[in-house]
Design a protein around this motif. Sequence first.
Motif, short mmCIF file in Angstrom:
data_model
loop_
_atom_site.label_atom_id
_atom_site.label_comp_id
_atom_site.label_asym_id
_atom_site.label_seq_id
_atom_site.Cartn_x
_atom_site.Cartn_y
_atom_site.Cartn_z
N MET B 252 0.96 -0.95 0.04
CA MET B 252 -0.14 -0.08 -0.22
C MET B 252 0.37 0.57 -0.07
O MET B 252 0.26 2.48 -0.87
CB MET B 252 -0.96 -0.23 1.46
CG MET B 252 -2.00 -1.13 1.39
SD MET B 252 -3.14 -0.63 -0.40
CE MET B 252 -3.96 -2.55 -0.27
N CYS B 253 1.91 1.24 0.46
CA CYS B 253 3.02 2.27 0.68
C CYS B 253 3.76 2.57 -0.41
O CYS B 253 3.44 3.71 -0.66
CB CYS B 253 3.85 1.76 1.80
SG CYS B 253 3.03 2.28 3.46
N ASN B 254 3.71 1.79 -1.04
CA ASN B 254 4.58 1.53 -2.32
C ASN B 254 3.72 2.09 -3.92
O ASN B 254 4.08 3.08 -4.19
CB ASN B 254 5.27 -0.02 -3.18
CG ASN B 254 6.99 -0.21 -2.68
OD1 ASN B 254 7.64 0.92 -1.95
ND2 ASN B 254 6.83 -0.48 -1.69
N LYS B 255 2.54 2.01 -3.60
CA LYS B 255 1.16 1.96 -4.47
C LYS B 255 0.53 3.29 -3.94
O LYS B 255 1.05 4.96 -4.70
CB LYS B 255 0.16 1.49 -3.97
CG LYS B 255 -0.76 1.30 -5.01
CD LYS B 255 -1.75 0.08 -5.15
CE LYS B 255 -3.43 1.07 -5.09
NZ LYS B 255 -4.79 0.80 -4.89
N LEU B 256 1.17 3.95 -2.74
CA LEU B 256 0.52 5.61 -2.59
C LEU B 256 2.20 6.03 -2.94
O LEU B 256 1.64 7.28 -3.49
CB LEU B 256 0.30 5.79 -1.10
CG LEU B 256 0.55 7.34 -0.25
CD1 LEU B 256 -0.64 7.35 -0.94
CD2 LEU B 256 0.37 7.43 0.80
#
Lengths: 258, 422
Positions: B252-256
């Motif tokens: 999720m952090c990478n996507k963000l």
Amino acid sequence: MGSQSYYIGVDIGSTCTKTIVLDTEGQLHKYYTQPTGWSSADTADSVKERLSQEGVSLEDSLCVATGYGRVSVPFANKTVTEITCHARGASWLYGSGDITVIDVGGQDTKIIAIQKSRVVDFMMNDKCSAGTGRFLDVMANSLGVRQAELCELAAQGGGVSISSMCTVFAESEVIGLIGRGEARENIAYAVIDSIVKKVASQARRLINPGAKVCLTGGLCNFAYIHTALERELQTPVLSEKRGQYAGAIGAALLAKEL
Amino acid sequence: MSNYVEMWKELGMDLENHDNLCQVLPTAFGDVFLSQQNRPQGMAFWDMVVAEIHGIRPAELIEAQKQGRKVFGTFCVYVPDEVVIAANGIVTGLCGGSQFWVPGGEKVLPKATCPLIKASVGARLDRTCPFFRIADMYVGETTCDGKKKAWEILGQDVPMHIMDLPQMKRPQDLDKWTAEIAAFAKAVEELTGNKITVESLNEAIRVINEKRKALARVYAARKAANLPISGKDVLLLTQIAFFDDPVRCAQMCNKLADELEQRIKDEVSVFPKGTKRLLVSGTPLAIPNWKLHHIIETSGAAVVCEEMCTGTRYFENLVDETQTTLEGQFRALAERYMKTNCACFTPNTGRIDDIIRYVKEYKADGVIDVNLKFCCLYDTEGYQVEKALKEAGIPVLGLETDYTDADAEQLRTRIGAFVEML
Ligand code: SF4
Ligand code: SF4
């Protein structure tokens, strides 16, 4: 523009609201205080009324509001915190250069270090009311005198001290002293001594060598507090009767820059 | 959060009291987060997690427990998640960040205890937090005095393992922390019934490193002149990282971060040009403590970095992934964790160096050094921090606060004045 325009500074403090009106030249046109009521919004309304009575048209003027009730002034063009306003006002009153402002207000005490009319550092007391006008108010009530009387009494007293920093405990100490039959002058002395010591210990952290020290806020009208503060800090402290208006003056000066 | 009532009942929670919390949280969250303009779309994931904070993740944990997995509750970023993951265990943070739990803690703790400890103890004793009910074992540490003594109260009816954290950073302290990690590994093996192997630990080290790198990517986006995300949003995702599955958290952090990096290219910012940039340093801000960020970001400034355990201290420094023996791995873990600069250590000058470095990297205009009321360690260290920053010509404002809203207006004035001063 129809009528004459002005720069207005409104400082809604916890106990007292100060209004300053400057003319277009930046000269003091009007200034007055009124008690802050329960609601800052009502107070703002009565400030507005008073301004129109004085012939100051809001439509043509610019206004900055400050103080804890600053957000409740619907006719203000801008709000600025009291720290920034006090610094500007104090520089106007006491000249530019290095100044340390000690502002003892109704609910809080602020120490502001100023260089070239700009705030470089500041501190405020915490939630606690020791070392503020509130402390004086509570103690004056316990002694059954007005604040001004308490200060006059204090000038003649000595030899007693209050050890509690907390207003609630200090109040019971004072009641204890009254019960023991201690002279009122001496109790009054102890009360002022306690406020001044607390304020001075905060101020010492921010006073730069060579800076002018000045007292603003509601308490600067009491001569004895001024004297006691000079004695405690061992340095001259500037004070003048318009010192109470420092925040409002600063706000009006900032209105001029809008 | 209504469809979880059965689950909460089974957890033995005080439903009536818990309802009060469920009622206020959505409003608070709406006021603080959903009122923001132009938020990154990627935040939708965390919005959903908070909306069901006592639902979704607890349900996952219970499901995992049914499969025989064990849940470890932790309170400090010094406790190595890797060791738990290597034994197929699950880690969840347990720090309390709401005033709601404080009175419960005050029933047994001295008044002069920091609100984080009071809230954590209150959440346990009042049975109003599912995570405290779910955890099979609590992992404490000998950091501050308040926590050390709180373990004795918390651990009365739940297995408790305490790691003896050194308070200095000499070579013998590193040896000691290595041994503590090995001992923790043993305790974890016992409770989970799983052996920790070189392979499983290496995989766990890799997983947690990936999570750290992903968080670091999100933070790096805040170094841009155009801020693609608010401080509040980053604080939120960092707080939730303590509770989430590490692999999903990294995803999720990478996507963000992808979205944020694109926003930087497109010059999309969530703040008007000229907004003052502040770094916040000090004691942790446990979920749902959003008070300070909210006041700052509604007073004409933006938070660009948190030098906190709910911030850089959580993800800075990676663990060496090349070790081939358990001993080597434990030491590599100890080396990484001992780099974290917490005020529990003396001396702790590394923290000051960190703050000054972050001010440059994140182009902060000033620093707010905040400490939770009654945290003697950070409060005392504040003197050195503020002195060093002033000497470096960095404006700094020291604040002390707790979880109540009583001082919100005072804080607003101080923060407002500080921003005006910059
Ligand atoms: S502040 Fe110190 S004791 Fe608290 S979580 Fe961080 S590292 Fe642990
Ligand atoms: S904030 Fe300070 S007192 Fe509170 S748990 Fe952390 S180290 Fe201890």
